[in-house]
Design a protein around this motif. Structure first.
Motif, mmCIF file in Angstrom:
data_model
loop_
_atom_site.group_PDB
_atom_site.id
_atom_site.type_symbol
_atom_site.label_atom_id
_atom_site.label_comp_id
_atom_site.label_asym_id
_atom_site.label_seq_id
_atom_site.Cartn_x
_atom_site.Cartn_y
_atom_site.Cartn_z
ATOM 1 N N LEU A 86 39.274 24.561 32.790
ATOM 2 C CA LEU A 86 38.734 24.822 34.127
ATOM 3 C C LEU A 86 37.242 25.126 34.112
ATOM 4 O O LEU A 86 36.617 25.253 35.172
ATOM 5 C CB LEU A 86 39.471 26.000 34.771
ATOM 6 N N MET A 87 36.678 25.229 32.926
ATOM 7 C CA MET A 87 35.281 25.646 32.812
ATOM 8 C C MET A 87 34.328 24.741 33.589
ATOM 9 O O MET A 87 33.456 25.210 34.319
ATOM 10 C CB MET A 87 34.883 25.687 31.335
ATOM 11 N N ALA A 88 34.484 23.439 33.425
ATOM 12 C CA ALA A 88 33.544 22.497 34.047
ATOM 13 C C ALA A 88 33.551 22.616 35.566
ATOM 14 O O ALA A 88 32.507 22.475 36.215
ATOM 15 C CB ALA A 88 33.882 21.071 33.617
ATOM 16 N N LYS A 89 34.724 22.896 36.144
ATOM 17 C CA LYS A 89 34.833 22.981 37.600
ATOM 18 C C LYS A 89 34.293 24.298 38.157
ATOM 19 O O LYS A 89 34.048 24.404 39.357
ATOM 20 C CB LYS A 89 36.287 22.782 38.014
ATOM 21 N N LEU A 90 34.131 25.291 37.274
ATOM 22 C CA LEU A 90 33.661 26.599 37.732
ATOM 23 C C LEU A 90 32.249 26.918 37.272
ATOM 24 O O LEU A 90 31.649 27.893 37.735
ATOM 25 C CB LEU A 90 34.622 27.695 37.230
ATOM 26 N N ASP A 91 31.722 26.111 36.392
ATOM 27 C CA ASP A 91 30.373 26.335 35.886
ATOM 28 C C ASP A 91 29.361 26.297 37.035
ATOM 29 O O ASP A 91 29.358 25.382 37.851
ATOM 30 C CB ASP A 91 30.021 25.270 34.846
ATOM 31 N N GLY A 92 28.539 27.328 37.098
ATOM 32 C CA GLY A 92 27.551 27.416 38.170
ATOM 33 C C GLY A 92 28.064 28.124 39.407
ATOM 34 O O GLY A 92 27.270 28.485 40.289
ATOM 35 N N LYS A 93 29.380 28.340 39.492
ATOM 36 C CA LYS A 93 29.977 29.030 40.635
ATOM 37 C C LYS A 93 30.373 30.467 40.304
ATOM 38 O O LYS A 93 30.512 31.297 41.206
ATOM 39 C CB LYS A 93 31.212 28.276 41.134
ATOM 40 N N VAL A 94 30.588 30.725 39.010
ATOM 41 C CA VAL A 94 31.011 32.047 38.560
ATOM 42 C C VAL A 94 30.134 32.466 37.380
ATOM 43 O O VAL A 94 29.923 31.673 36.449
ATOM 44 C CB VAL A 94 32.488 32.045 38.113
ATOM 45 N N GLU A 95 29.641 33.689 37.418
ATOM 46 C CA GLU A 95 28.795 34.174 36.335
ATOM 47 C C GLU A 95 29.634 34.615 35.137
ATOM 48 O O GLU A 95 30.771 35.056 35.281
ATOM 49 C CB GLU A 95 27.950 35.356 36.814
ATOM 50 N N ASN A 96 29.051 34.496 33.948
ATOM 51 C CA ASN A 96 29.643 35.006 32.711
ATOM 52 C C ASN A 96 31.065 34.498 32.476
ATOM 53 O O ASN A 96 31.982 35.270 32.186
ATOM 54 C CB ASN A 96 29.627 36.540 32.704
ATOM 55 N N LEU A 97 31.244 33.191 32.588
ATOM 56 C CA LEU A 97 32.548 32.600 32.305
ATOM 57 C C LEU A 97 32.866 32.710 30.817
ATOM 58 O O LEU A 97 31.993 32.504 29.961
ATOM 59 C CB LEU A 97 32.572 31.129 32.719
ATOM 60 N N PHE A 98 34.131 33.021 30.516
ATOM 61 C CA PHE A 98 34.577 33.085 29.123
ATOM 62 C C PHE A 98 35.791 32.174 28.977
ATOM 63 O O PHE A 98 36.838 32.406 29.597
ATOM 64 C CB PHE A 98 34.953 34.516 28.729
ATOM 65 N N PRO A 99 35.686 31.100 28.178
ATOM 66 C CA PRO A 99 36.782 30.131 28.065
ATOM 67 C C PRO A 99 37.929 30.642 27.204
ATOM 68 O O PRO A 99 37.705 31.298 26.182
ATOM 69 C CB PRO A 99 36.098 28.918 27.420
ATOM 70 N N LEU A 100 39.149 30.304 27.614
ATOM 71 C CA LEU A 100 40.339 30.736 26.890
ATOM 72 C C LEU A 100 41.179 29.555 26.421
ATOM 73 O O LEU A 100 41.482 28.645 27.192
ATOM 74 C CB LEU A 100 41.231 31.606 27.781
ATOM 75 N N LYS A 101 41.535 29.609 25.154
ATOM 76 C CA LYS A 101 42.628 28.778 24.661
ATOM 77 C C LYS A 101 43.873 29.640 24.753
ATOM 78 O O LYS A 101 43.891 30.773 24.253
ATOM 79 C CB LYS A 101 42.379 28.351 23.216
ATOM 80 N N LEU A 102 44.921 29.139 25.403
ATOM 81 C CA LEU A 102 46.110 29.956 25.627
ATOM 82 C C LEU A 102 46.872 30.145 24.321
ATOM 83 O O LEU A 102 47.120 29.206 23.569
ATOM 84 C CB LEU A 102 47.012 29.317 26.680
ATOM 85 N N GLN A 103 47.241 31.409 24.066
ATOM 86 C CA GLN A 103 47.967 31.757 22.860
ATOM 87 C C GLN A 103 49.408 31.294 22.944
ATOM 88 O O GLN A 103 50.057 31.406 23.987
ATOM 89 C CB GLN A 103 47.917 33.284 22.673
#
Length: 222
Positions: free
Chosen positions: A200-217
């Motif tokens: 989801l990072m690409a769709k939220l980049d620039g819209k939300v500050e300090n995004l942290f990407p997660l690989k689901l455990q």
């Protein structure tokens, strides 16, 4: 990559996603440091454990500190035998997964005096509006204060991890921002990260500050 103190503590209520964030932060930290450990001090919830990722952690050279009973059928609230390496070995950069409520945070009380004395830590509250007991800011603050009282350390920041699991859409993350901002305003704590699935990072980049990407455990018990 984010900047880390020597010790990063992650707390949150059941289902907040703190364990998954702790695992991902350990991998992120390993990109920056050589001597890294992930410590699972959650003695309350035996079902979602950092040990589920032990093979991946070992392959990456990340030390795992957890109870010998983790991921077994022995339901004993035991602390890891080597947990004092967290406070004693100053060369070790640590990510700590703390129990999901005030009872779980009691484990932190054993280490709190040494952590406070060294003063090279951040204590992050993982907040998730999708969980039953933290659906609004006031309830979330109540949980936060319970954990602080039990663990003996005050929070220094927030991680917004509001999600609907695999069903999470970018709109769900955006809709959670007013909630996270209200928690921030009431607590006086900054939102240091908003955690989202990496796809989801690409769709939220620039819209939300300090995004942290997660690989689901992946969970061994599922």
């Amino acid at each position: 990559m984010r900047k880390y103190k020597r010790i990063t503590l992650l707390c949150g209520h059941y289902g907040s996603g703190k364990t998954n964030i702790a695992v991902n932060m350990a991998f992120d930290l390993k990109k920056q440091e050589t001597n890294v450990a992930l410590a699972d001090l959650d003695i309350v919830n035996p079902y979602f454990r950092a040990k589920d990722s032990q093979n991946e952690l070992k392959a990456a050279g990340i030390r795992l500190i957890c109870s010998e009973y983790a991921n077994s059928n022995v339901d004993i609230p035991a602390l890891p035998q080597d947990m004092y390496a967290i406070s004693d070995d100053k060369s070790l950069k640590c990510i700590l997964d703390i129990g999901g409520d005030d009872r779980g945070a009691l484990a932190l009380g054993r280490l709190a005096p040494a952590i406070l004395k060294e003063n090279d830590y951040e204590m992050l509250m993982v907040i998730n509006r999708s969980r039953p007991l933290t659906r609004d800011a006031a309830s979330t603050i109540e949980v936060m204060r319970e954990i602080e009282t039990a663990g003996g350390i005050r929070f220094t920041g927030l991680v917004n991890n509001t999600n609907l699991g695999a069903e999470t859409a970018p709109e769900d993350v955006l809709a959670s921002l007013p909630y996270a901002e209200e928690v921030s305003a009431l607590s006086g704590l900054p939102i240091v990260a908003t955690a989202v699935r990496e796809d989801l990072m690409a769709k939220l980049d620039g819209k939300v500050e300090n995004l942290f990407p997660l690989k689901l455990q992946k969970h061994e018990n599922l």
